[in-house]
Design a protein around this motif. Structure first.
Motif, PDB file in Angstrom:
ATOM      1  N   ILE A 267       0.842  -1.201   0.000  1.00 17.88           N
ATOM      2  CA  ILE A 267       0.000   0.000   0.000  1.00 17.88           C
ATOM      3  C   ILE A 267       0.875   1.249   0.000  1.00 17.88           C
ATOM      4  O   ILE A 267       0.612   2.228  -0.712  1.00 17.88           O
ATOM      5  CB  ILE A 267      -0.950  -0.002   1.204  1.00 17.88           C
ATOM      6  N   GLN A 268       1.944   1.222   0.803  1.00 17.24           N
ATOM      7  CA  GLN A 268       2.884   2.341   0.849  1.00 17.24           C
ATOM      8  C   GLN A 268       3.517   2.579  -0.524  1.00 17.24           C
ATOM      9  O   GLN A 268       3.585   3.715  -1.004  1.00 17.24           O
ATOM     10  CB  GLN A 268       3.975   2.052   1.875  1.00 17.24           C
ATOM     11  N   ALA A 269       3.978   1.515  -1.164  1.00 17.70           N
ATOM     12  CA  ALA A 269       4.613   1.647  -2.479  1.00 17.70           C
ATOM     13  C   ALA A 269       3.625   2.184  -3.512  1.00 17.70           C
ATOM     14  O   ALA A 269       4.000   2.993  -4.383  1.00 17.70           O
ATOM     15  CB  ALA A 269       5.162   0.291  -2.933  1.00 17.70           C
ATOM     16  N   TYR A 270       2.376   1.746  -3.437  1.00 10.38           N
ATOM     17  CA  TYR A 270       1.368   2.240  -4.374  1.00 10.38           C
ATOM     18  C   TYR A 270       1.181   3.745  -4.206  1.00 10.38           C
ATOM     19  O   TYR A 270       1.156   4.493  -5.191  1.00 10.38           O
ATOM     20  CB  TYR A 270       0.037   1.516  -4.158  1.00 10.38           C
ATOM     21  N   MET A 271       1.057   4.203  -2.976  1.00 17.30           N
ATOM     22  CA  MET A 271       0.882   5.634  -2.724  1.00 17.30           C
ATOM     23  C   MET A 271       2.112   6.428  -3.161  1.00 17.30           C
ATOM     24  O   MET A 271       1.985   7.532  -3.706  1.00 17.30           O
ATOM     25  CB  MET A 271       0.608   5.874  -1.236  1.00 17.30           C
ATOM     26  N   ASP A 272       3.283   5.884  -2.952  1.00 23.15           N
ATOM     27  CA  ASP A 272       4.524   6.598  -3.286  1.00 23.15           C
ATOM     28  C   ASP A 272       4.662   6.880  -4.771  1.00 23.15           C
ATOM     29  O   ASP A 272       5.360   7.819  -5.166  1.00 23.15           O
ATOM     30  CB  ASP A 272       5.739   5.801  -2.806  1.00 23.15           C
ATOM     31  N   MET A 273       4.035   6.068  -5.598  1.00 17.83           N
ATOM     32  CA  MET A 273       4.216   6.209  -7.038  1.00 17.83           C
ATOM     33  C   MET A 273       3.090   6.965  -7.743  1.00 17.83           C
ATOM     34  O   MET A 273       3.090   7.074  -8.966  1.00 17.83           O
ATOM     35  CB  MET A 273       4.368   4.817  -7.677  1.00 17.83           C
ATOM     36  N   PRO A 277       4.313   9.933 -13.751  1.00 16.72           N
ATOM     37  CA  PRO A 277       3.449   9.627 -14.903  1.00 16.72           C
ATOM     38  C   PRO A 277       2.941   8.191 -14.867  1.00 16.72           C
ATOM     39  O   PRO A 277       3.686   7.264 -14.520  1.00 16.72           O
ATOM     40  CB  PRO A 277       4.376   9.867 -16.102  1.00 16.72           C
ATOM     41  N   PRO A 278       1.686   7.985 -15.248  1.00 17.44           N
ATOM     42  CA  PRO A 278       1.078   6.644 -15.187  1.00 17.44           C
ATOM     43  C   PRO A 278       1.854   5.568 -15.938  1.00 17.44           C
ATOM     44  O   PRO A 278       1.902   4.419 -15.497  1.00 17.44           O
ATOM     45  CB  PRO A 278      -0.310   6.864 -15.808  1.00 17.44           C
ATOM     46  N   ASN A 279       2.473   5.926 -17.072  1.00 18.20           N
ATOM     47  CA  ASN A 279       3.178   4.908 -17.855  1.00 18.20           C
ATOM     48  C   ASN A 279       4.485   4.443 -17.206  1.00 18.20           C
ATOM     49  O   ASN A 279       5.117   3.506 -17.680  1.00 18.20           O
ATOM     50  CB  ASN A 279       3.447   5.420 -19.273  1.00 18.20           C
ATOM     51  N   GLN A 280       4.892   5.094 -16.124  1.00 20.29           N
ATOM     52  CA  GLN A 280       6.104   4.701 -15.417  1.00 20.29           C
ATOM     53  C   GLN A 280       5.820   4.003 -14.088  1.00 20.29           C
ATOM     54  O   GLN A 280       6.738   3.488 -13.444  1.00 20.29           O
ATOM     55  CB  GLN A 280       6.987   5.931 -15.151  1.00 20.29           C
ATOM     56  N   ARG A 281       4.573   3.995 -13.688  1.00 20.60           N
ATOM     57  CA  ARG A 281       4.245   3.545 -12.331  1.00 20.60           C
ATOM     58  C   ARG A 281       4.487   2.052 -12.116  1.00 20.60           C
ATOM     59  O   ARG A 281       4.938   1.656 -11.033  1.00 20.60           O
ATOM     60  CB  ARG A 281       2.787   3.890 -12.007  1.00 20.60           C
ATOM     61  N   PHE A 282       4.181   1.231 -13.089  1.00 20.78           N
ATOM     62  CA  PHE A 282       4.296  -0.215 -12.879  1.00 20.78           C
ATOM     63  C   PHE A 282       5.718  -0.607 -12.498  1.00 20.78           C
ATOM     64  O   PHE A 282       5.939  -1.265 -11.468  1.00 20.78           O
ATOM     65  CB  PHE A 282       3.837  -0.973 -14.127  1.00 20.78           C
TER      66      PHE A 282
END
Length: 328
Positions: A267-273, A277-282
């Motif tokens: 959950i922390q990693a998800y919030m951090d990203m 930009p969306p195309n870099q989040r994964f």
């Protein structure tokens, strides 16, 4: 003069109607009354929303904070995180409390979407894919759980979780994910994630996970942790070794603690990203989660980072295909 008073504003007066209310004036008069009534209703609704009280669960969560504040500030994790767990004869329960340095509104909006929970779950090493779909009025998440190495979803265990927003207020969120049956004859899986506004820039988080099991499942689980998994440890210190080093809880309770911390860090990693930009989040989200878990090698190390990232890329492709099928 015969008049009838109807509170609070409507006065019916025969003489007034006869001498002063032409058709045009009557239309304007009634339109004015309708406008006043609408304005009163909207004002009342707005005041109710603005003054929406924190739910009892929200107050309970915030009341927990003062009692663990010191442990959040100083602990073995090196971050604001506090964990407690318990094991009973046929059930397990773990609670993780922490603080995110993000405003509550952003945390609430991110965690209330089922799709985002698939992105969170997919960070975990043993989750090979996650899909979401809505059946009638109920959101469902399907997790494909397997081993630490790469597996196709068809070779993994399929777990269906119901996703429910128990509360979504201006300063409090309560999410519940539940499943009646789980892997290895486990049952009554319950995941709960609460969030409450601590102050304008911080959010207080509570993540809990528990499940139950019968006699056969208990025997199988105990056998595993007495043999193959005997060296695996959790985070609770249960004793001090001969050299003064901490002795951590093992067995199934230790396993639940490890999973809960991995989940919290996901959950922390998800919030951090969310700020990139969306195309870099994964890619960056996977890397961030691995780095967060790498702080605790005694408990959480499973794979080298390169192998983990490579596996997740392959699993992500499988997940996209499954999601397309789930949406049909």
């Amino acid at each position: 003069m015969v008049c009838e008073f109807v509170p609070p504003i409507v006065v019916r007066c025969e003489r007034f109607k006869r001498y002063y209310m032409t058709p045009t004036r009557r239309f304007i008069f009634h339109a004015y009354l309708a406008f006043l009534a609408l304005a009163t209703v909207l004002s009342w609704r707005g005041s109710v929303q603005a003054a929406e009280p924190l739910s009892s669960d929200g107050r309970v969560l915030l009341a927990r904070y003062p009692g663990i504040k010191t442990r959040l500030e100083k602990n073995q994790f090196g971050i604001p995180l506090y964990l407690e767990s318990r094991e009973e004869y046929s059930s397990l329960h773990v609670d993780v409390y922490g603080i995110f340095d993000y405003p509550f509104e952003g945390v609430r909006d991110a965690l209330r979407a089922p799709k985002n929970w698939c992105d969170i779950n997919s960070l975990l090493i043993n989750i090979k894919a996650c899909t979401f779909r809505k059946v009638s009025d109920q959101w469902l998440l399907t997790l494909y759980s397997g081993r630490k190495y790469y597996q196709h979803p068809s070779d993994a265990y399929k777990l269906d979780l119901s996703f429910r927003i128990a509360a979504a207020q201006q300063e409090y969120l309560d999410i519940a994910l539940t499943a009646k049956k789980g892997h290895l004859l486990t049952r009554d899986h319950r995941i709960r994630c609460e969030a409450a506004q601590l102050d304008k820039g911080r959010t207080f988080i509570h993540f809990s996970y528990d499940y139950s099991y019968g006699v056969l499942a208990r025997a199988a689980i105990k056998s595993y942790y007495a043999t193959i998994g005997r060296d695996k440890r959790g985070f609770t210190i249960i004793a001090t070794g001969k050299k003064g080093d901490p002795v951590y809880v093992g067995g199934v309770r230790g396993s639940l603690e490890r999973n809960a911390v991995r989940y919290y860090l996901a959950i922390q990693a998800y919030m951090d990203m969310l700020n990139i930009p969306p195309n870099q989040r994964f890619e960056k989200r996977n890397s961030r989660w691995y780095d967060l878990t790498a702080r605790y090698p005694r408990q959480l190390y499973e794979l080298d980072k390169g192998e983990y990232l490579a596996n997740k890329r392959r699993e992500h492709g499988n997940q996209l295909m499954l999601q397309i099928e789930a949406g049909k």
